[in-house]
Design a protein around this motif. Sequence first.
Motif, mmCIF file in Angstrom:
data_model
loop_
_atom_site.group_PDB
_atom_site.id
_atom_site.type_symbol
_atom_site.label_atom_id
_atom_site.label_comp_id
_atom_site.label_asym_id
_atom_site.label_seq_id
_atom_site.Cartn_x
_atom_site.Cartn_y
_atom_site.Cartn_z
ATOM 1 N N SER A 140 0.718 -0.839 -0.045
ATOM 2 C CA SER A 140 -0.264 0.343 0.287
ATOM 3 C C SER A 140 1.089 1.617 -0.026
ATOM 4 N N ILE A 141 0.140 2.158 -1.050
ATOM 5 C CA ILE A 141 0.648 3.841 -0.750
ATOM 6 C C ILE A 141 0.091 4.836 -0.324
ATOM 7 N N THR A 142 0.463 5.859 -0.416
ATOM 8 C CA THR A 142 -0.720 6.796 -0.347
ATOM 9 C C THR A 142 -0.629 7.352 -1.567
ATOM 10 N N PRO A 143 -2.476 7.336 -2.454
ATOM 11 C CA PRO A 143 -2.637 7.427 -3.753
ATOM 12 C C PRO A 143 -1.967 8.750 -3.655
ATOM 13 N N GLU A 159 -15.653 4.317 -10.549
ATOM 14 C CA GLU A 159 -16.455 3.672 -11.977
ATOM 15 C C GLU A 159 -14.279 3.475 -12.472
ATOM 16 N N GLN A 160 -13.173 4.677 -12.205
ATOM 17 C CA GLN A 160 -12.105 4.668 -12.161
ATOM 18 C C GLN A 160 -11.332 2.986 -11.519
ATOM 19 N N GLN A 161 -12.032 3.779 -10.315
ATOM 20 C CA GLN A 161 -10.999 2.289 -9.376
ATOM 21 C C GLN A 161 -11.888 1.120 -10.056
ATOM 22 N N THR A 162 -12.789 0.564 -10.828
ATOM 23 C CA THR A 162 -13.223 -0.692 -11.441
ATOM 24 C C THR A 162 -12.754 -0.995 -12.576
ATOM 25 N N GLU A 163 -12.654 0.717 -13.593
ATOM 26 C CA GLU A 163 -11.707 0.513 -14.700
ATOM 27 C C GLU A 163 -9.868 -0.218 -14.392
ATOM 28 N N ILE A 164 -8.914 0.136 -13.635
ATOM 29 C CA ILE A 164 -8.215 0.300 -13.420
ATOM 30 C C ILE A 164 -7.850 -1.311 -12.633
ATOM 31 N N THR A 165 -9.385 -1.579 -12.315
ATOM 32 C CA THR A 165 -8.843 -3.376 -11.703
ATOM 33 C C THR A 165 -8.856 -3.729 -13.040
ATOM 34 N N ARG A 166 -9.617 -3.585 -13.771
ATOM 35 C CA ARG A 166 -10.142 -4.473 -14.144
ATOM 36 C C ARG A 166 -8.623 -4.507 -16.022
ATOM 37 N N ILE A 167 -8.499 -3.463 -15.774
ATOM 38 C CA ILE A 167 -6.487 -3.225 -16.780
ATOM 39 C C ILE A 167 -5.774 -4.091 -16.229
ATOM 40 N N ILE A 168 -5.387 -4.238 -14.669
ATOM 41 C CA ILE A 168 -4.007 -4.776 -13.952
ATOM 42 C C ILE A 168 -4.568 -6.097 -13.801
ATOM 43 N N VAL A 169 -5.606 -6.768 -13.652
ATOM 44 C CA VAL A 169 -6.687 -7.768 -13.752
ATOM 45 C C VAL A 169 -5.598 -8.435 -14.654
ATOM 46 N N GLY A 190 -1.377 -1.603 -9.912
ATOM 47 C CA GLY A 190 -2.554 -1.304 -9.803
ATOM 48 C C GLY A 190 -2.012 0.225 -8.615
ATOM 49 N N LEU A 191 -0.709 0.103 -7.912
ATOM 50 C CA LEU A 191 -0.191 1.294 -7.127
ATOM 51 C C LEU A 191 0.135 2.100 -8.343
ATOM 52 N N ALA A 192 0.921 2.102 -9.379
ATOM 53 C CA ALA A 192 0.878 3.212 -9.769
ATOM 54 C C ALA A 192 0.771 3.897 -10.302
ATOM 55 N N LEU A 193 -0.791 2.910 -10.456
ATOM 56 C CA LEU A 193 -1.916 3.326 -11.349
ATOM 57 C C LEU A 193 -2.955 4.667 -10.142
ATOM 58 N N GLY A 194 -2.559 4.705 -9.270
ATOM 59 C CA GLY A 194 -3.766 5.483 -7.965
ATOM 60 C C GLY A 194 -3.863 4.316 -6.296
ATOM 61 N N LEU A 195 -4.324 2.689 -7.130
ATOM 62 C CA LEU A 195 -5.260 3.022 -6.376
ATOM 63 C C LEU A 195 -3.844 2.210 -4.505
ATOM 64 N N GLU A 196 -4.747 2.394 -3.715
ATOM 65 C CA GLU A 196 -4.055 2.142 -1.689
ATOM 66 C C GLU A 196 -3.751 0.677 -2.065
ATOM 67 N N SER A 197 -4.074 -0.215 -2.285
ATOM 68 C CA SER A 197 -3.290 -1.579 -1.905
ATOM 69 C C SER A 197 -4.317 -2.290 -3.240
ATOM 70 N N VAL A 211 -8.145 -13.846 -8.972
ATOM 71 C CA VAL A 211 -8.782 -13.826 -7.917
ATOM 72 C C VAL A 211 -8.166 -11.856 -7.153
ATOM 73 N N LEU A 212 -8.549 -10.612 -7.901
ATOM 74 C CA LEU A 212 -8.370 -9.899 -7.650
ATOM 75 C C LEU A 212 -9.136 -8.893 -6.882
ATOM 76 N N THR A 213 -8.011 -8.149 -5.518
ATOM 77 C CA THR A 213 -8.927 -7.221 -4.994
ATOM 78 C C THR A 213 -9.033 -5.549 -4.875
ATOM 79 N N SER A 214 -8.878 -5.125 -5.979
ATOM 80 C CA SER A 214 -8.299 -3.709 -5.185
ATOM 81 C C SER A 214 -9.355 -2.668 -3.816
ATOM 82 N N LEU A 215 -8.262 -1.742 -3.824
ATOM 83 C CA LEU A 215 -9.155 -1.104 -2.266
ATOM 84 C C LEU A 215 -8.626 0.182 -2.643
#
Length: 271
Positions: free
Chosen positions: A4-7, A14-24, A48-55, A66-70
């Motif tokens: 995890s990092i500070t976003p 919607e952006q989180q969902t799109e990034i999740t689809r990209i990284i999976v 995922g972290l580079a695109l702004g996710l927390e973890s 199976v992937l989970t973005s937070l």
Amino acid sequence: MMRSITPRRVLSPEQQTEITRIIVKVGQLMGQHGAEARLIEQTTVRLGLALGLESVEMALSAGAIVLTSLYQGHCVTTTRRVLDRGINMQVVCEVQRLCILAEKELIGAREVRQRLDTIKPFHYHPWLVVPMVGLSCGAFSLLFGGDWPIFLVTFVASAVAMRVRQLMAHHHHSPLINFAVTGFVATLIASSATYFGWGEQPYLAMAASVLLLVPGFPLINAVSDMVKGYFNMGLARWGMATLLTISAVIGIVLAMSVTGIWGWKLWWDSI
């Protein structure tokens, strides 16, 4: 695995969902083309972290991811099947290159998605692969102590077997059947050296001509995965490599039963 990092940017759901689809999709591509489990996980999490996710948390198995973005208490979970598309390190390298560009903030999520869609596996021309495989197996016959007649027989046997393997793969036959038929063809042709008495040690051709069937890459990845703690992935890959080896052995034994020439026994007795 979780990092995890500070976003660095504010993401909408919607952006989180799109990034999740990209990284999976990144993990799916790498898994389909033979990357080891640790590399799949590291690259996916880094992107995922580079695109702004927390973890990013993920679980790998032989047939699925199976992937989970937070992000700010909101999680998105998705699953993708991982079908074997053949070993291709060009795809793996392209995906890693995208990850590095995203970490350097040279491209964003949209560009990553667009470039992922354009990645196509690179394949050498089949008629270039065939003689190269023949030459490599022929070279092994020389290393085993064979002479030039054995080299020529090995070259022909392994080249023809490689072409058979390509044609069966093109028609989407099971890899197990493919390996058995390829081993049968290679051994059948190579046994002609013993039948006609070509060379000083004609049985070497039977041993060298089937080296194209050694599942070296899956075995190396299997050991690497188990050493690094991915036992389910490692055992699955080890099991598949073992089945491929058994299939090749069945084809080899069947060919020797047809010809009555047990060249491997002669080779073993000479060691």
